[in-house]
Enzyme design. Structure first.
Site, mmCIF file in Angstrom:
data_model
loop_
_atom_site.group_PDB
_atom_site.id
_atom_site.type_symbol
_atom_site.label_atom_id
_atom_site.label_comp_id
_atom_site.label_asym_id
_atom_site.label_seq_id
_atom_site.Cartn_x
_atom_site.Cartn_y
_atom_site.Cartn_z
ATOM 1 N NE ARG A 1 -7.088 4.496 4.993
ATOM 2 C CZ ARG A 1 -6.181 4.730 5.950
ATOM 3 N NH1 ARG A 1 -6.511 4.649 7.204
ATOM 4 N NH2 ARG A 1 -4.954 5.040 5.639
ATOM 5 C CB CYS B 1 -4.839 11.617 10.929
ATOM 6 S SG CYS B 1 -3.653 10.406 11.394
ATOM 7 C CG ASP C 1 2.917 1.691 9.426
ATOM 8 O OD1 ASP C 1 2.507 2.542 10.227
ATOM 9 O OD2 ASP C 1 3.073 1.932 8.204
ATOM 10 N NE ARG D 1 0.323 10.490 9.924
ATOM 11 C CZ ARG D 1 -0.022 9.381 9.284
ATOM 12 N NH1 ARG D 1 -1.200 8.850 9.462
ATOM 13 N NH2 ARG D 1 0.818 8.804 8.461
ATOM 14 C CE LYS E 1 -1.825 1.750 3.888
ATOM 15 N NZ LYS E 1 -1.625 3.196 4.076
ATOM 16 C CG ASN E 2 2.380 2.889 3.574
ATOM 17 O OD1 ASN E 2 1.185 3.159 3.385
ATOM 18 N ND2 ASN E 2 2.906 2.802 4.783
ATOM 19 C CB ILE F 1 2.541 18.787 5.701
ATOM 20 C CG1 ILE F 1 1.737 20.090 5.715
ATOM 21 C CG2 ILE F 1 1.631 17.577 5.660
ATOM 22 C CD1 ILE F 1 1.137 20.421 4.347
ATOM 23 C CG ASP F 2 6.869 20.742 10.153
ATOM 24 O OD1 ASP F 2 6.217 19.680 10.109
ATOM 25 O OD2 ASP F 2 7.840 20.909 10.905
ATOM 26 C CG LEU F 3 9.654 17.756 8.680
ATOM 27 C CD1 LEU F 3 9.897 16.329 9.139
ATOM 28 C CD2 LEU F 3 10.842 18.639 9.057
HETATM 29 C C1 UD1 Z 1 4.351 7.055 6.390
HETATM 30 C C2 UD1 Z 1 3.460 5.869 6.194
HETATM 31 C C3 UD1 Z 1 2.881 5.397 7.517
HETATM 32 C C4 UD1 Z 1 4.004 5.152 8.517
HETATM 33 C C5 UD1 Z 1 4.928 6.351 8.602
HETATM 34 C C6 UD1 Z 1 6.154 6.123 9.475
HETATM 35 C C7 UD1 Z 1 2.519 6.182 3.983
HETATM 36 C C8 UD1 Z 1 1.320 6.504 3.155
HETATM 37 N N1 UD1 Z 1 2.355 6.244 5.297
HETATM 38 O O1 UD1 Z 1 3.553 8.111 6.911
HETATM 39 O O2 UD1 Z 1 2.145 4.196 7.300
HETATM 40 O O3 UD1 Z 1 3.452 4.906 9.795
HETATM 41 O O4 UD1 Z 1 5.399 6.714 7.295
HETATM 42 O O5 UD1 Z 1 6.882 5.025 8.991
HETATM 43 O O6 UD1 Z 1 3.565 5.836 3.471
HETATM 44 N N2 UD1 Z 1 6.413 14.802 10.748
HETATM 45 C C9 UD1 Z 1 6.542 16.145 11.029
HETATM 46 N N3 UD1 Z 1 6.468 17.035 9.989
HETATM 47 C C10 UD1 Z 1 6.286 16.634 8.691
HETATM 48 C C11 UD1 Z 1 6.164 15.254 8.420
HETATM 49 C C12 UD1 Z 1 6.232 14.349 9.463
HETATM 50 O O7 UD1 Z 1 6.712 16.538 12.179
HETATM 51 O O8 UD1 Z 1 6.244 17.487 7.805
HETATM 52 C C13 UD1 Z 1 6.471 13.819 11.845
HETATM 53 C C14 UD1 Z 1 5.188 13.008 11.991
HETATM 54 O O9 UD1 Z 1 4.235 13.685 12.765
HETATM 55 C C15 UD1 Z 1 5.688 11.748 12.653
HETATM 56 C C16 UD1 Z 1 7.085 11.571 12.037
HETATM 57 O O10 UD1 Z 1 7.444 12.849 11.519
HETATM 58 O O11 UD1 Z 1 5.813 11.971 14.036
HETATM 59 C C17 UD1 Z 1 7.179 10.546 10.935
HETATM 60 O O12 UD1 Z 1 6.175 10.791 9.984
HETATM 61 P P1 UD1 Z 1 6.355 10.416 8.445
HETATM 62 O O13 UD1 Z 1 7.538 9.535 8.284
HETATM 63 O O14 UD1 Z 1 6.304 11.663 7.647
HETATM 64 O O15 UD1 Z 1 5.050 9.558 8.182
HETATM 65 P P2 UD1 Z 1 4.097 9.598 6.911
HETATM 66 O O16 UD1 Z 1 4.888 9.845 5.676
HETATM 67 O O17 UD1 Z 1 2.924 10.476 7.200
#
Ligand code: UD1
Length: 427
Positions: free
Chosen positions: A405, A123, A313, A128, A22-23, A130-132
Site C-alpha cells: 500500500r 482501523c 508515520d 480514526r 503516497k499521502n 471523521i467528526d472534524l
Molecule cells: C493522515 C495520513 C496518515 C498520518 C496522519 C497523521 C493520509 C492518507 N494519511 O491521516 O498517514 O499518520 O495523517 O499525520 O494522508 N481525528 C479526529 N476526528 C477527525 C479526524 C481526525 O478525532 O475527524 C483524530 C485522529 O483520530 C487522530 C488525529 O486526529 O488521532 C490525527 O488524524 P489525521 O491528521 O486526521 O490523520 P489522517 O488524515 O487520517
C-alpha cells in the site's frame, strides 16, 4: 498472500531513488473531481492505494489514463477528466479497503452539491473518527445526515458558502477535505489550526495551479477565496518524506551509506534531527539526502506530533532502529491511540520494549535475531523489514500487502543497495 524473506547483516550502500509521496497522491487525486477539465499528475507512485483511488474516481465518472513516467523512480503519469460526475456515492466496498476514500467527500459535495460516502469505520491504528471533516463542511453550509453506515452531505441551494473553520485539533484529512470544498464555495473561507504537513502544501499548490486562490500556504491559517470553477492543470507529486525517512533508518540500522535520491530535506527536519541525535551523519545535497552511519547508535527521546514535529508515520521505524541503540530510548505516540502493534513482533526478534499507555521504553539490545513476524499496518510492517535487515539470520515478514500500500518496489530498491531480500508467494 506474499511474504518477504530477509537474511540480515548486510551493510547497505548506494543510491536509492525516492518515489512520489503516497499521502500527497491520495489528496491530489480527488482534486480531479473539482474541474471539468483534465488534471494530470506526474511522479505518482505505483502503489495499491493509488490504484484503488483510481477505481473510486472511475466509479464517480472520472475517466483516467495512465502512462509510465520518465526518470529513475519510474513514477506514473495519470490524466483524470471529470467532465461530469456520473455518481456522487463512494460505496462501502471501496471505502473499507482504503480509508483515504473519505477525501472525495469535500470535492464531490462542492462540485455536485451533494456527496454520500460510506463511513470508513475503525482501523488497525485506532478509531480514526471523521467528526472534524463533517464539522468543517457544516461550517460551509452543508447539511450532514448519517444513515445505514453512510454519511450524506448536502450543500445549500446555490452551493457551499465560505465560512470560518476553527479546528479544535490538527487533522490532516479534515484540512484536506475542507480545502477541496472551500475552493469552490461562494466567498471567503478562513481556516484556523489547519494542518501544515508538506502534503497539505502540495495540495494547496495543485489547487492554485487549477486556479484556486489560497493565502497562508504552509501556515496553520489558510484563507481561501472561492471560485465558481477551476481549470485543468499538470502537477508533479512531491517526493515521499516517509519513504525517505524509512530508508534513512535502513542506512542507520545497518551501519550503511545511502543517497536518498530526490528526497527533500526541508520536508523532513524533525526526522533528520532525530537521526543526527542518534549519531547518524546526514547531509542534504542537490541530489538528495546522504545518510551515513558507523559506530553505535545513541538512544533518543521522541514524541510524535503534527508537522513540523516528529511524524507518527515514522515512529515504528525509529523504534526498530532504537531497539539496537546503546541505551534506553523513550518514544511517545500522541496522534493515534493504538500504534504500537509492531512492539510484540519486534520483541519476537529480541527487542526489549515496554509499553505504558502512550509511551514506549526501548532498551537497546546488542543484537536482534531473525524470526517469523506478522505485518499489522503499513509503517509497522516497515519496522519489521528494518529489524530484519539488521538481525542475525533469516526474518520472514508475513502479510506484506500492507507494505504494498505504501512502499513502491521495496525489495527491488533494497536489493539494489545490497540487502538480501526476496518476496515469495504464500500460495
Ligand atoms: C493522515 C495520513 C496518515 C498520518 C496522519 C497523521 C493520509 C492518507 N494519511 O491521516 O498517514 O499518520 O495523517 O499525520 O494522508 N481525528 C479526529 N476526528 C477527525 C479526524 C481526525 O478525532 O475527524 C483524530 C485522529 O483520530 C487522530 C488525529 O486526529 O488521532 C490525527 O488524524 P489525521 O491528521 O486526521 O490523520 P489522517 O488524515 O487520517
Amino acid at each position: 498472500m506474499d511474504r518477504i524473506t530477509i537474511r540480515g547483516g548486510n551493510r547497505l550502500s548506494g543510491r536509492l531513488p525516492i518515489s512520489g509521496a503516497k499521502n500527497a497522491a491520495l489528496t491530489l487525486l480527488p482534486c480531479s473531481l473539482l474541474s471539468a477539465e483534465p488534471l494530470t499528475l506526474t511522479n505518482l507512485p505505483r502503489l495499491a492505494d493509488v490504484d484503488s483511488f483510481g477505481h473510486l474516481l472511475n466509479e464517480l465518472g472520472v475517466t483516467t489514463t495512465v502512462k509510465r513516467g520518465a526518470g529513475d523512480v519510474i513514477g506514473r503519469e495519470m490524466t483524470m477528466t471529470a467532465s461530469a460526475l456520473a455518481s456522487t456515492v463512494a460505496p462501502y466496498d471501496i471505502v473499507r479497503k482504503m480509508r483515504a476514500s473519505i477525501l472525495v467527500l469535500g470535492p464531490v459535495l462542492a462540485r455536485a452539491g451533494e456527496a454520500t460516502v460510506s463511513l470508513p469505520g475503525g482501523c488497525a491504528i485506532g478509531n480514526r473518527p471523521i467528526d472534524l471533516h463533517l464539522k468543517a463542511l457544516e461550517a460551509l453550509g452543508a447539511e450532514i445526515e448519517l444513515a445505514a453506515g453512510y454519511v450524506k452531505a448536502t450543500a445549500p441551494k446555490g452551493g457551499l458558502i465560505g465560512g470560518r473553520i476553527s479546528f479544535p485539533m490538527v487533522s490532516v484529512g479534515a484540512t484536506e477535505n475542507a480545502l477541496m470544498a472551500a475552493v469552490l464555495a461562494r466567498g471567503e473561507t478562513v481556516m484556523e489550526n489547519a494542518a501544515r504537513e508538506p502534503e497539505i502544501v502540495d495540495l494547496c499548490r495543485c489547487l492554485v495551479a487549477m486556479g484556486a486562490e489560497i493565502d497562508g500556504i504552509g501556515t496553520d491559517r489558510l484563507t481561501i477565496q472561492g471560485k465558481t470553477s477551476l481549470h485543468g492543470a499538470t502537477y508533479e507529486v512531491m517526493p515521499d518524506r516517509i519513504e525517505a525517512g524509512s530508508y534513512a533508518c535502513a542506512a542507520a540500522i545497518t551501519g550503511g551509506d545511502i543517497m536518498l535520491a530526490g528526497a527533500r530535506a526541508e520536508d523532513m527536519e524533525a526526522i533528520l534531527a532525530g537521526l543526527r541525535e542518534a549519531g547518524v551523519h546526514v547531509d542534504a545535497t542537490a541530489e538528495g539526502i546522504r545518510v551515513q552511519a558507523s559506530g553505535a547508535l545513541q538512544p533518543l527521546t521522541v514524541s510524535t506530533a503534527p508537522f513540523p514535529a516528529f511524524p507518527t508515520d515514522m515512529q515504528a521505524q525509529f523504534m526498530a532502529m532504537l531497539a539496537l541503540a546503546g541505551g534506553t530510548s523513550v518514544l511517545t505516540e500522541t496522534i493515534f491511540e493504538n500504534r504500537y502493534m509492531h512492539v510484540p513482533e519486534l520483541a519476537r526478534m529480541g527487542a526489549d520494549i515496554q509499553v505504558h499507555g502512550r509511551t514506549a521504553i526501548v532498551k537497546g539490545v546488542d543484537k536482534l535475531i531473525g524470526a517469523e513476524v506478522m505485518a499489522t499496518d503499513l509503517r509497522a510492517s516497515m519496522s519489521l523489514i528494518l529489524a530484519g535487515l539488521a538481525a542475525d539470520g533469516e526474518t520472514r515478514v508475513h502479510r506484506v500487502y500492507h507494505l504494498d500500500r505504501g512502499y513502491e518496489r521495496l525489495e527491488e530498491k533494497l536489493s539494489a543497495v545490497g540487502a538480501d531480500i526476496e518476496r515469495q508467494s504464500d500460495g
